[in-house]
Design a protein around this motif. Structure first.
Motif, PDB file in Angstrom:
ATOM      1  N   LEU A   1     -67.172 -49.567  99.669  1.00 58.95           N
ATOM      2  CA  LEU A   1     -68.549 -49.305 100.106  1.00 58.95           C
ATOM      3  C   LEU A   1     -68.964 -50.306 101.184  1.00 58.95           C
ATOM      4  O   LEU A   1     -68.346 -51.369 101.313  1.00 58.95           O
ATOM      5  N   PRO A   2     -70.042 -50.026 101.946  1.00 56.77           N
ATOM      6  CA  PRO A   2     -70.522 -51.031 102.897  1.00 56.77           C
ATOM      7  C   PRO A   2     -70.946 -52.302 102.155  1.00 56.77           C
ATOM      8  O   PRO A   2     -71.633 -52.222 101.124  1.00 56.77           O
ATOM      9  N   ALA A   3     -70.524 -53.467 102.677  1.00 56.17           N
ATOM     10  CA  ALA A   3     -70.807 -54.739 101.995  1.00 56.17           C
ATOM     11  C   ALA A   3     -72.296 -54.882 101.676  1.00 56.17           C
ATOM     12  O   ALA A   3     -72.672 -55.358 100.599  1.00 56.17           O
ATOM     13  N   ALA A   4     -73.148 -54.444 102.607  1.00 58.40           N
ATOM     14  CA  ALA A   4     -74.592 -54.653 102.458  1.00 58.40           C
ATOM     15  C   ALA A   4     -75.189 -53.856 101.296  1.00 58.40           C
ATOM     16  O   ALA A   4     -76.284 -54.168 100.828  1.00 58.40           O
ATOM     17  N   ASP A   5     -74.500 -52.803 100.840  1.00 61.39           N
ATOM     18  CA  ASP A   5     -75.056 -51.959  99.773  1.00 61.39           C
ATOM     19  C   ASP A   5     -74.542 -52.328  98.382  1.00 61.39           C
ATOM     20  O   ASP A   5     -75.045 -51.822  97.379  1.00 61.39           O
ATOM     21  N   ILE A   6     -73.527 -53.185  98.329  1.00 60.08           N
ATOM     22  CA  ILE A   6     -72.820 -53.391  97.048  1.00 60.08           C
ATOM     23  C   ILE A   6     -73.724 -54.003  95.971  1.00 60.08           C
ATOM     24  O   ILE A   6     -73.713 -53.563  94.819  1.00 60.08           O
ATOM     25  N   ALA A   7     -74.547 -54.982  96.346  1.00 57.24           N
ATOM     26  CA  ALA A   7     -75.401 -55.627  95.330  1.00 57.24           C
ATOM     27  C   ALA A   7     -76.337 -54.600  94.693  1.00 57.24           C
ATOM     28  O   ALA A   7     -76.555 -54.604  93.467  1.00 57.24           O
ATOM     29  N   THR A   8     -76.867 -53.690  95.518  1.00 56.02           N
ATOM     30  CA  THR A   8     -77.793 -52.683  94.997  1.00 56.02           C
ATOM     31  C   THR A   8     -77.073 -51.687  94.091  1.00 56.02           C
ATOM     32  O   THR A   8     -77.589 -51.324  93.027  1.00 56.02           O
ATOM     33  N   TYR A   9     -75.882 -51.277  94.482  1.00 54.27           N
ATOM     34  CA  TYR A   9     -75.105 -50.372  93.616  1.00 54.27           C
ATOM     35  C   TYR A   9     -74.848 -51.020  92.258  1.00 54.27           C
ATOM     36  O   TYR A   9     -74.926 -50.364  91.225  1.00 54.27           O
ATOM     37  N   VAL A  10     -74.530 -52.328  92.281  1.00 56.13           N
ATOM     38  CA  VAL A  10     -74.235 -53.010  91.013  1.00 56.13           C
ATOM     39  C   VAL A  10     -75.514 -53.141  90.191  1.00 56.13           C
ATOM     40  O   VAL A  10     -75.518 -52.849  88.987  1.00 56.13           O
ATOM     41  N   SER A  11     -76.616 -53.525  90.808  1.00 54.64           N
ATOM     42  CA  SER A  11     -77.831 -53.722  90.012  1.00 54.64           C
ATOM     43  C   SER A  11     -78.357 -52.385  89.487  1.00 54.64           C
ATOM     44  O   SER A  11     -78.918 -52.324  88.397  1.00 54.64           O
ATOM     45  N   ASP A  12     -78.162 -51.304  90.244  1.00 53.73           N
ATOM     46  CA  ASP A  12     -78.623 -49.986  89.766  1.00 53.73           C
ATOM     47  C   ASP A  12     -77.689 -49.392  88.716  1.00 53.73           C
ATOM     48  O   ASP A  12     -77.987 -48.343  88.153  1.00 53.73           O
ATOM     49  N   GLY A  13     -76.532 -50.026  88.504  1.00 60.74           N
ATOM     50  CA  GLY A  13     -75.613 -49.540  87.465  1.00 60.74           C
ATOM     51  C   GLY A  13     -74.719 -48.413  87.946  1.00 60.74           C
ATOM     52  O   GLY A  13     -74.042 -47.781  87.146  1.00 60.74           O
ATOM     53  N   ASN A  14     -74.698 -48.140  89.265  1.00 58.50           N
ATOM     54  CA  ASN A  14     -73.802 -47.102  89.773  1.00 58.50           C
ATOM     55  C   ASN A  14     -72.348 -47.560  89.709  1.00 58.50           C
ATOM     56  O   ASN A  14     -71.431 -46.753  89.609  1.00 58.50           O
ATOM     57  N   VAL A  15     -72.165 -48.877  89.836  1.00 58.62           N
ATOM     58  CA  VAL A  15     -70.843 -49.469  89.609  1.00 58.62           C
ATOM     59  C   VAL A  15     -71.034 -50.666  88.675  1.00 58.62           C
ATOM     60  O   VAL A  15     -72.140 -51.199  88.558  1.00 58.62           O
ATOM     61  N   ASP A  16     -69.949 -51.053  87.998  1.00 60.34           N
ATOM     62  CA  ASP A  16     -70.052 -52.128  86.999  1.00 60.34           C
ATOM     63  C   ASP A  16     -69.912 -53.499  87.632  1.00 60.34           C
ATOM     64  O   ASP A  16     -70.559 -54.466  87.229  1.00 60.34           O
ATOM     65  N   LEU A  17     -68.975 -53.594  88.595  1.00 58.16           N
ATOM     66  CA  LEU A  17     -68.637 -54.881  89.206  1.00 58.16           C
ATOM     67  C   LEU A  17     -68.664 -54.723  90.715  1.00 58.16           C
ATOM     68  O   LEU A  17     -68.409 -53.635  91.235  1.00 58.16           O
ATOM     69  N   GLY A  18     -68.898 -55.823  91.415  1.00 55.99           N
ATOM     70  CA  GLY A  18     -68.857 -55.761  92.876  1.00 55.99           C
ATOM     71  C   GLY A  18     -68.439 -57.090  93.462  1.00 55.99           C
ATOM     72  O   GLY A  18     -68.569 -58.140  92.810  1.00 55.99           O
ATOM     73  N   ILE A  19     -67.917 -57.018  94.679  1.00 57.98           N
ATOM     74  CA  ILE A  19     -67.583 -58.244  95.413  1.00 57.98           C
ATOM     75  C   ILE A  19     -68.306 -58.161  96.747  1.00 57.98           C
ATOM     76  O   ILE A  19     -68.111 -57.211  97.514  1.00 57.98           O
ATOM     77  N   THR A  20     -69.167 -59.147  97.014  1.00 58.39           N
ATOM     78  CA  THR A  20     -69.908 -59.164  98.273  1.00 58.39           C
ATOM     79  C   THR A  20     -70.411 -60.577  98.532  1.00 58.39           C
ATOM     80  O   THR A  20     -70.108 -61.500  97.772  1.00 58.39           O
TER      81      THR A  20
END
Ligand SMILES: Nc1ncnc2c1ncn2[C@@H]1O[C@H](COP(=O)(O)OP(=O)(O)OP(=O)(O)O)[C@@H](O)[C@H]1O
Ligand SMILES: O=P(O)(O)OC[C@H]1O[C@H](OP(=O)(O)OP(=O)(O)O)[C@H](O)[C@@H]1O
Length: 312
Positions: A73-92
């Motif tokens: 995913l785009p780096a800038a969106d990863i934190a939001t995806y993780v906080s919204d629960g769309n993904v479990d883990l993220g690296i950004t």
């Protein structure tokens, strides 16, 4: 920015895996699909033994050795995806986590992608303090962090700082007459200097981090992934040093190479000599070898580590 849930298609053709790629209960790990952090993160995933193959042009890859799918995913969106629960883990980047205000757990700093978000102004303006820019025009891609930074300097006299958000080439804003200062990322400082700017103040130091959704139901898998990555990062920081030393110099040798816990010492056929193994930080290895030579150690070798599990 797109904040919609990630649709897990499961259509990817993969070779045999003991984990079903269509299983909707796989843990999702989001990583940047391109950009500055991408290559280092891919090296880390490969070095940590994640067994996946990203099919060309697809943004999801299923691991064969764990019920984990990697989402690009785009780096800038990863934190939001993780906080919204769309993904479990993220690296950004920590900067992206802080700017998004995302509610995530920061599990681990990864030690790369290091740079800083800085307030910069034209050199010829001779600005020495961030206070001097309160109430003025600031251009940035980080409006929330910039607003919070200036809040503490604003007075009735200065009024509110005029913060304008643009998505790139922020360093051009002062030269174009659009801003009195900018808040932008600095690594080497090359871009800043080329634009005739100087650093006034650091807003935030940042590096790549592993983040998780606090409500994820995959706690055990999250810990497996975290430990794999930590093992790889530790292994890439250390080398194993091996040498032979006379027993008379062993005490001194152990002080030079204390290891992570303690050095391993193995007896040799010649009872006056021992073989020693210990972990040494890579950046100290050459100096440690010089020291060992000085006290009479012989057959000094360093060996690269591929991975590790050493505990925290
Ligand atoms: N020198 C650097 N300049 C900018 N960002 C850096 C730097 N070093 C590490 N980073 C990290 O990379 C993130 C930017 O990555 P991102 O993939 O969004 O953009 P990019 O690398 O500029 O790529 P692109 O512009 O092609 O999308 C920053 O938010 C920061 O966390
Ligand atoms: O201190 P440096 O090593 O010069 O790196 C910092 C520069 O790199 C980034 O820009 P990037 O090249 O990603 O382009 P952008 O302006 O489109 O974000 C960042 O926004 C700075 O401008």
């Amino acid at each position: 920015q797109c904040h919609q849930g990630y649709q897990h298609t499961g259509r990817t053709k993969m070779s045999a895996s003991k984990f079903d790629p269509k299983d909707p209960n796989r843990l999702l790990l989001a990583v940047p699909k391109k950009g500055r952090m991408h290559a280092a993160i891919i090296d880390m995933l490969n070095g940590s033994g994640f067994d996946y193959k990203r099919p060309e042009r697809l943004d999801i890859a299923h691991c064969r050795d764990l019920p984990v799918s990697i989402v690009f995913l785009p780096a800038a969106d990863i934190a939001t995806y993780v906080s919204d629960g769309n993904v479990d883990l993220g690296i950004t980047g920590e900067d992206i986590v802080a700017e998004s205000g995302a509610n995530v757990n920061v599990l681990m700093e990864l030690g790369f992608g290091k740079c800083r978000l800085s307030l910069q102004a034209p050199k010829q303006a001779n600005i020495t303090d961030a206070k001097q820019l309160a109430g003025k025009r600031i251009v940035t891609s980080f409006p929330a962090l910039t607003e919070a930074f200036f809040k503490k300097f604003e007075t009735e006299e200065t009024g509110k700082t005029n913060i304008k958000c643009i998505s790139g080439s922020v360093e051009a804003a002062c030269g174009l007459g659009l801003a009195d200062g900018i808040v932008d990322l600095v690594e080497t400082g090359t871009t800043m200097r080329a634009a005739g700017l100087e650093e006034i103040s650091t807003v935030l130091n940042t590096q790549c981090v592993l983040i998780s959704n606090p409500q994820s139901k995959h706690n055990e898998l999250i810990e497996i992934v975290r430990r794999r990555l930590a093992g790889y990062l530790t292994a890439s920081r250390f080398v194993m040093i091996t040498y032979n030393v006379h027993r008379a110099a062993l005490k001194e040798a152990s002080l030079i190479t204390p290891g992570k816990r303690s050095p391993s010492i193995v007896s040799l056929e010649d009872s006056n000599w021992v073989a020693v193994n210990a972990l040494v930080e890579k950046k100290r290895a050459a100096g440690v070898m010089d020291e060992l030579e000085r006290i009479g150690a012989t057959d000094i070798l360093t060996t690269q580590l591929h991975s590790s599990r050493m505990g925290d």
